[in-house]
Design a protein around this motif. Structure first.
Motif, PDB file in Angstrom:
ATOM      1  N   THR A   2      34.417  41.555  53.757  1.00  0.00           N
ATOM      2  CA  THR A   2      33.934  40.625  54.775  1.00  0.00           C
ATOM      3  C   THR A   2      32.418  40.402  54.692  1.00  0.00           C
ATOM      4  OG1 THR A   2      33.662  42.401  56.407  1.00  0.00           O
ATOM      5  CG2 THR A   2      35.796  41.240  56.364  1.00  0.00           C
ATOM      6  N   TYR A   3      31.758  41.025  53.737  1.00  0.00           N
ATOM      7  CA  TYR A   3      30.307  40.888  53.614  1.00  0.00           C
ATOM      8  C   TYR A   3      29.952  39.456  53.185  1.00  0.00           C
ATOM      9  CZ  TYR A   3      25.505  42.155  52.582  1.00  0.00           C
ATOM     10  OH  TYR A   3      24.143  42.226  52.598  1.00  0.00           O
TER      11      TYR A   3
ATOM     12  N   GLU B  41      40.684  36.776  44.669  1.00  0.00           N
ATOM     13  CA  GLU B  41      40.750  35.537  45.463  1.00  0.00           C
ATOM     14  C   GLU B  41      39.430  35.273  46.179  1.00  0.00           C
ATOM     15  OE1 GLU B  41      44.124  35.754  48.056  1.00  0.00           O
ATOM     16  OE2 GLU B  41      45.493  36.183  46.390  1.00  0.00           O
ATOM     17  N   LEU B  42      38.855  36.314  46.772  1.00  0.00           N
ATOM     18  CA  LEU B  42      37.584  36.196  47.471  1.00  0.00           C
ATOM     19  C   LEU B  42      36.481  35.728  46.522  1.00  0.00           C
ATOM     20  CD1 LEU B  42      35.912  36.854  50.108  1.00  0.00           C
ATOM     21  CD2 LEU B  42      35.527  39.104  49.066  1.00  0.00           C
ATOM     22  N   LEU B  43      36.387  36.369  45.361  1.00  0.00           N
ATOM     23  CA  LEU B  43      35.322  36.041  44.417  1.00  0.00           C
ATOM     24  C   LEU B  43      35.520  34.663  43.793  1.00  0.00           C
ATOM     25  CD1 LEU B  43      34.799  39.487  42.660  1.00  0.00           C
ATOM     26  CD2 LEU B  43      33.715  38.568  44.723  1.00  0.00           C
ATOM     27  N   ALA B  44      36.753  34.290  43.496  1.00  0.00           N
ATOM     28  CA  ALA B  44      37.022  32.975  42.897  1.00  0.00           C
ATOM     29  C   ALA B  44      36.584  31.851  43.835  1.00  0.00           C
ATOM     30  CB  ALA B  44      38.498  32.851  42.545  1.00  0.00           C
ATOM     31  N   ARG B  45      36.734  32.064  45.132  1.00  0.00           N
ATOM     32  CA  ARG B  45      36.339  31.024  46.103  1.00  0.00           C
ATOM     33  C   ARG B  45      34.832  30.785  46.122  1.00  0.00           C
ATOM     34  NH1 ARG B  45      40.313  33.508  49.620  1.00  0.00           N
ATOM     35  NH2 ARG B  45      38.622  34.539  50.732  1.00  0.00           N
ATOM     36  N   THR B  46      34.038  31.754  45.662  1.00  0.00           N
ATOM     37  CA  THR B  46      32.582  31.586  45.691  1.00  0.00           C
ATOM     38  C   THR B  46      32.094  30.617  44.624  1.00  0.00           C
ATOM     39  OG1 THR B  46      32.033  33.370  44.128  1.00  0.00           O
ATOM     40  CG2 THR B  46      32.283  33.982  46.476  1.00  0.00           C
ATOM     41  N   GLY B  47      32.844  30.491  43.519  1.00  0.00           N
ATOM     42  CA  GLY B  47      32.378  29.679  42.402  1.00  0.00           C
ATOM     43  C   GLY B  47      31.319  30.367  41.559  1.00  0.00           C
ATOM     44  N   LEU B  48      31.002  31.615  41.902  1.00  0.00           N
ATOM     45  CA  LEU B  48      29.984  32.365  41.158  1.00  0.00           C
ATOM     46  C   LEU B  48      30.616  33.138  40.006  1.00  0.00           C
ATOM     47  CD1 LEU B  48      28.024  33.957  44.149  1.00  0.00           C
ATOM     48  CD2 LEU B  48      27.272  32.067  42.679  1.00  0.00           C
ATOM     49  N   PRO B  49      29.818  33.447  38.996  1.00  0.00           N
ATOM     50  CA  PRO B  49      30.311  34.357  37.961  1.00  0.00           C
ATOM     51  C   PRO B  49      30.577  35.725  38.585  1.00  0.00           C
ATOM     52  CG  PRO B  49      28.225  33.359  37.300  1.00  0.00           C
ATOM     53  CD  PRO B  49      28.460  32.997  38.731  1.00  0.00           C
ATOM     54  N   TYR B  50      31.680  36.364  38.160  1.00  0.00           N
ATOM     55  CA  TYR B  50      31.994  37.676  38.707  1.00  0.00           C
ATOM     56  C   TYR B  50      32.640  38.567  37.659  1.00  0.00           C
ATOM     57  CZ  TYR B  50      36.889  36.164  39.242  1.00  0.00           C
ATOM     58  OH  TYR B  50      38.165  35.717  39.008  1.00  0.00           O
ATOM     59  N   VAL B  51      32.553  39.859  37.941  1.00  0.00           N
ATOM     60  CA  VAL B  51      33.208  40.890  37.142  1.00  0.00           C
ATOM     61  C   VAL B  51      33.952  41.793  38.111  1.00  0.00           C
ATOM     62  CG1 VAL B  51      32.866  42.882  35.630  1.00  0.00           C
ATOM     63  CG2 VAL B  51      31.416  40.850  35.353  1.00  0.00           C
ATOM     64  N   ILE B  52      35.214  42.074  37.810  1.00  0.00           N
ATOM     65  CA  ILE B  52      35.970  43.070  38.568  1.00  0.00           C
ATOM     66  C   ILE B  52      36.224  44.237  37.626  1.00  0.00           C
ATOM     67  CG2 ILE B  52      38.088  43.618  39.813  1.00  0.00           C
ATOM     68  CD1 ILE B  52      38.356  40.623  40.437  1.00  0.00           C
ATOM     69  N   GLU B  53      35.845  45.417  38.062  1.00  0.00           N
ATOM     70  CA  GLU B  53      36.000  46.638  37.260  1.00  0.00           C
ATOM     71  C   GLU B  53      37.064  47.517  37.892  1.00  0.00           C
ATOM     72  OE1 GLU B  53      33.511  50.721  36.317  1.00  0.00           O
ATOM     73  OE2 GLU B  53      32.513  49.075  37.350  1.00  0.00           O
ATOM     74  N   ASN B  54      37.909  48.114  37.048  1.00  0.00           N
ATOM     75  CA  ASN B  54      38.911  49.038  37.559  1.00  0.00           C
ATOM     76  C   ASN B  54      39.435  49.910  36.421  1.00  0.00           C
ATOM     77  OD1 ASN B  54      41.189  50.017  39.413  1.00  0.00           O
ATOM     78  ND2 ASN B  54      40.104  48.520  40.692  1.00  0.00           N
ATOM     79  N   VAL B  55      40.415  50.734  36.739  1.00  0.00           N
ATOM     80  CA  VAL B  55      40.967  51.698  35.779  1.00  0.00           C
ATOM     81  C   VAL B  55      42.116  51.094  34.978  1.00  0.00           C
ATOM     82  CG1 VAL B  55      40.316  53.686  37.187  1.00  0.00           C
ATOM     83  CG2 VAL B  55      42.568  52.629  37.502  1.00  0.00           C
ATOM     84  N   PRO B  56      42.437  51.684  33.821  1.00  0.00           N
ATOM     85  CA  PRO B  56      43.631  51.244  33.095  1.00  0.00           C
ATOM     86  C   PRO B  56      44.852  51.320  34.013  1.00  0.00           C
ATOM     87  CG  PRO B  56      42.304  52.644  31.689  1.00  0.00           C
ATOM     88  CD  PRO B  56      41.692  52.712  33.077  1.00  0.00           C
ATOM     89  N   GLY B  57      45.683  50.294  33.950  1.00  0.00           N
ATOM     90  CA  GLY B  57      46.846  50.203  34.809  1.00  0.00           C
ATOM     91  C   GLY B  57      46.645  49.254  35.973  1.00  0.00           C
ATOM     92  N   ALA B  58      45.392  48.907  36.280  1.00  0.00           N
ATOM     93  CA  ALA B  58      45.115  47.953  37.351  1.00  0.00           C
ATOM     94  C   ALA B  58      45.512  46.548  36.885  1.00  0.00           C
ATOM     95  CB  ALA B  58      43.628  47.989  37.712  1.00  0.00           C
ATOM     96  N   PRO B  59      45.908  45.685  37.815  1.00  0.00           N
ATOM     97  CA  PRO B  59      46.379  44.348  37.443  1.00  0.00           C
ATOM     98  C   PRO B  59      45.249  43.353  37.194  1.00  0.00           C
ATOM     99  CG  PRO B  59      46.551  44.620  39.806  1.00  0.00           C
ATOM    100  CD  PRO B  59      46.081  45.940  39.252  1.00  0.00           C
ATOM    101  N   LEU B  60      44.387  43.673  36.248  1.00  0.00           N
ATOM    102  CA  LEU B  60      43.307  42.750  35.898  1.00  0.00           C
ATOM    103  C   LEU B  60      43.809  41.738  34.884  1.00  0.00           C
ATOM    104  CD1 LEU B  60      40.158  45.044  35.712  1.00  0.00           C
ATOM    105  CD2 LEU B  60      41.151  43.852  37.662  1.00  0.00           C
TER     106      LEU B  60
END
Length: 143
Positions: free
Chosen positions: A48-49, A87-106
């Motif tokens: 919510t930030y 979904e939150l980051l895509a709505r911004t239109g900004l470049p983004y990176v999502i980091e997570n562990v193997p097995g995450a649905p990236l």
């Protein structure tokens, strides 16, 4: 002037230091206090930030839902925040990176490991694989 990067679910700031060294001013957000975070920090809910005023966003949503430790007998359920974060980051239109562990649905991710960069822990090379999904980038602008 350095580009501003928002570090959501920042934790202690491991990723933030890399972005800083790459030329970004970094602002961290985490729901838990992070007294050793090395840059400007706001204790708040990352979901919510306010996202305005930044040039790019890095997000490391909780990984417990995908960690190999989730199979322990007494492991509790953890929310999957990867999809809602995307979904939150895509709505911004900004470049983004999502980091997570193997097995995450990236999606369309690259796998990196600390040992690839010569990072060491107390017992040798840091063998800690992480997945990185990149979104919002216009590749033509990078070429």
């Amino acid at each position: 002037m350095r580009p501003r990067l928002l570090d959501l679910f920042c934790g202690a700031g491991g990723a933030a230091m890399g972005y800083y060294r790459a030329g970004f001013d970094v602002v961290g957000v985490d729901i838990k206090p992070q007294p050793r975070y090395p840059f400007e920090f706001h204790q708040a809910d990352a979901m919510t930030y306010p996202l305005e005023g930044f040039d790019a966003i890095h997000a490391s949503p909780p990984c417990q839902a995908f960690s190999t430790m989730r199979s322990l007998r007494h492991a509790r359920e953890h929310p999957d925040l990867v999809g809602p974060t995307r979904e939150l980051l895509a709505r911004t239109g900004l470049p983004y990176v999502i980091e997570n562990v193997p097995g995450a649905p990236l999606r369309n991710y690259v796998t990196l490991c600390g040992s690839m960069f010569g990072l060491r822990s107390g017992r040798g090379y840091l063998r800690r694989h992480r997945l990185f999904e990149i979104g919002g980038w216009e590749w033509n602008a990078l070429l």
